[in-house]
Design an enzyme around this catalytic site. Structure first.
Site, PDB file in Angstrom:
ATOM      1  N   ASP A  49      12.741 -30.348  -3.101  1.00 51.92           N
ATOM      2  CA  ASP A  49      12.730 -31.269  -4.264  1.00 51.92           C
ATOM      3  C   ASP A  49      11.642 -31.086  -5.289  1.00 51.92           C
ATOM      4  O   ASP A  49      12.025 -30.606  -6.364  1.00 51.92           O
ATOM      5  CB  ASP A  49      12.556 -33.308  -3.745  1.00 51.92           C
ATOM      6  CG  ASP A  49      13.570 -34.093  -5.136  1.00 51.92           C
ATOM      7  OD1 ASP A  49      13.843 -33.098  -6.104  1.00 51.92           O
ATOM      8  OD2 ASP A  49      13.195 -35.105  -5.212  1.00 51.92           O
ATOM      9  N   THR A  84      15.314 -33.105   7.526  1.00 55.74           N
ATOM     10  CA  THR A  84      13.900 -32.341   8.346  1.00 55.74           C
ATOM     11  C   THR A  84      12.521 -32.373   7.970  1.00 55.74           C
ATOM     12  O   THR A  84      11.758 -31.997   8.819  1.00 55.74           O
ATOM     13  CB  THR A  84      14.566 -31.184   9.069  1.00 55.74           C
ATOM     14  OG1 THR A  84      14.408 -30.080   8.407  1.00 55.74           O
ATOM     15  CG2 THR A  84      15.891 -31.027   9.664  1.00 55.74           C
TER      16      THR A  84
HETATM   17  N1  AR6 Z   1      12.328 -24.351   0.988  1.00 55.48           N
HETATM   18  C1  AR6 Z   1      12.487 -24.462   2.158  1.00 55.48           C
HETATM   19  N2  AR6 Z   1      12.733 -25.190   3.100  1.00 55.48           N
HETATM   20  C2  AR6 Z   1      11.760 -25.999   2.680  1.00 55.48           C
HETATM   21  C3  AR6 Z   1      10.474 -26.434   1.249  1.00 55.48           C
HETATM   22  C4  AR6 Z   1      11.007 -24.952   0.191  1.00 55.48           C
HETATM   23  N3  AR6 Z   1      10.263 -24.173  -0.811  1.00 55.48           N
HETATM   24  N4  AR6 Z   1       9.258 -26.943   1.120  1.00 55.48           N
HETATM   25  C5  AR6 Z   1       9.663 -27.927   2.481  1.00 55.48           C
HETATM   26  N5  AR6 Z   1      10.872 -27.011   3.038  1.00 55.48           N
HETATM   27  P1  AR6 Z   1      12.373 -32.012   2.635  1.00 55.48           P
HETATM   28  P2  AR6 Z   1      13.678 -34.486   3.628  1.00 55.48           P
HETATM   29  C6  AR6 Z   1      11.579 -28.014   4.253  1.00 55.48           C
HETATM   30  O1  AR6 Z   1      10.907 -32.758   3.178  1.00 55.48           O
HETATM   31  O2  AR6 Z   1      13.330 -34.631   4.499  1.00 55.48           O
HETATM   32  C7  AR6 Z   1      11.135 -35.468  -1.170  1.00 55.48           C
HETATM   33  O3  AR6 Z   1      10.314 -36.377  -1.296  1.00 55.48           O
HETATM   34  C8  AR6 Z   1      10.664 -28.834   5.109  1.00 55.48           C
HETATM   35  O4  AR6 Z   1       9.712 -27.982   5.910  1.00 55.48           O
HETATM   36  O5  AR6 Z   1      12.360 -31.154   1.328  1.00 55.48           O
HETATM   37  O6  AR6 Z   1      15.271 -34.681   3.383  1.00 55.48           O
HETATM   38  C9  AR6 Z   1      12.568 -36.064  -1.892  1.00 55.48           C
HETATM   39  O7  AR6 Z   1      12.303 -36.254  -2.697  1.00 55.48           O
HETATM   40  C10 AR6 Z   1      11.876 -29.466   6.297  1.00 55.48           C
HETATM   41  O8  AR6 Z   1      12.308 -28.698   7.324  1.00 55.48           O
HETATM   42  O9  AR6 Z   1      13.103 -33.063   2.885  1.00 55.48           O
HETATM   43  C11 AR6 Z   1      12.977 -37.278  -0.940  1.00 55.48           C
HETATM   44  O10 AR6 Z   1      12.088 -38.617  -0.790  1.00 55.48           O
HETATM   45  C12 AR6 Z   1      13.593 -29.249   5.166  1.00 55.48           C
HETATM   46  O11 AR6 Z   1      12.685 -28.632   4.139  1.00 55.48           O
HETATM   47  C13 AR6 Z   1      12.208 -36.525   0.759  1.00 55.48           C
HETATM   48  O12 AR6 Z   1      11.206 -35.209   0.617  1.00 55.48           O
HETATM   49  C14 AR6 Z   1      13.946 -30.657   4.538  1.00 55.48           C
HETATM   50  O13 AR6 Z   1      12.634 -30.999   4.516  1.00 55.48           O
HETATM   51  C15 AR6 Z   1      13.279 -36.046   0.952  1.00 55.48           C
HETATM   52  O14 AR6 Z   1      14.078 -36.149   2.546  1.00 55.48           O
END
Ligand code: AR6
Length: 169
Positions: free
Chosen positions: A34, A123
């Site tokens: 995000d 995740t």
């Molecule tokens: N590109 C690809 N994957 C990524 C990236 C990137 N730039 N950055 C992180 N990941 P998360 P959630 C991976 O935390 O668990 C936010 O604050 C990461 O390693 O982005 O759904 C939102 O505003 C993990 O495997 O999303 C919400 O409050 C996956 O993407 C909350 O986090 C998802 O990690 C959502 O949490």
């Protein structure tokens, strides 16, 4: 037939029709995917998110649903924002996680998007175990009735990439 591909990297560097954002229900930004989407997408993405909050989603976007905005400065036409469930050990929320993938693909079909990049929703900050998150993601996309030609899972690190690779033949 939808082709499923895996890439290790940053989802905001992908050239696709639609990039799926792992948002929260406020739609106003956060960390992880995000944060990166809003950073690289720029103010146009946030402006449309604010409009959605002022209109259809006054209380925020419910978990498991998906909504579309412009992709701003990203190399994509649209961002599809979806809200994954926070992982819980006391309650099975996998239906909500599957719903994120299904609803995002529905929005993609409505847009006529042919290539869609997904992160591993829930995740990261939301704590879903990677192997289970990968299983739900791949199973749901495989079973979806969609005209999307390529679903590209973009995994941030090797561990995530391997977890998704184990789900593919
Ligand atoms: N590109 C690809 N994957 C990524 C990236 C990137 N730039 N950055 C992180 N990941 P998360 P959630 C991976 O935390 O668990 C936010 O604050 C990461 O390693 O982005 O759904 C939102 O505003 C993990 O495997 O999303 C919400 O409050 C996956 O993407 C909350 O986090 C998802 O990690 C959502 O949490």
């Amino acid at each position: 037939m939808t082709r499923i591909t895996l890439v290790q990297g940053d989802i905001t560097r992908q050239s696709v029709d639609a990039i799926v954002n792992a948002a929260n229900s406020s739609l106003l930004g956060g960390g992880g995917v995000d944060g990166a989407v809003h950073r690289r997408g720029g103010p146009a993405v946030l402006a449309e998110c604010r409009k959605l909050r002022a209109s259809r989603f006054g209380k925020g976007l419910p978990t498991g649903q998906a909504v579309v905005t412009t992709a701003g400065d990203l190399d994509a036409r649209w961002v599809i924002h979806t809200v994954g469930p926070v992982y819980s050990t006391s309650e099975d929320r996998s239906g909500l996680l599957a719903s994120c993938y299904r609803e995002s693909l529905k929005r993609a079909d409505e847009l006529g998007a042919r290539t869609v990049a997904f992160p591993a929703v829930s995740t990261g900050i939301y704590g879903w175990p990677m192997d289970d998150g990968a299983r739900i993601a791949v199973t749901t996309v495989r079973e979806a009735d969609t005209a999307v030609e390529e679903v590209r899972f973009v995994l941030f690190d090797e561990r995530a990439h391997e977890a998704f690779a184990r789900q593919l033949p």
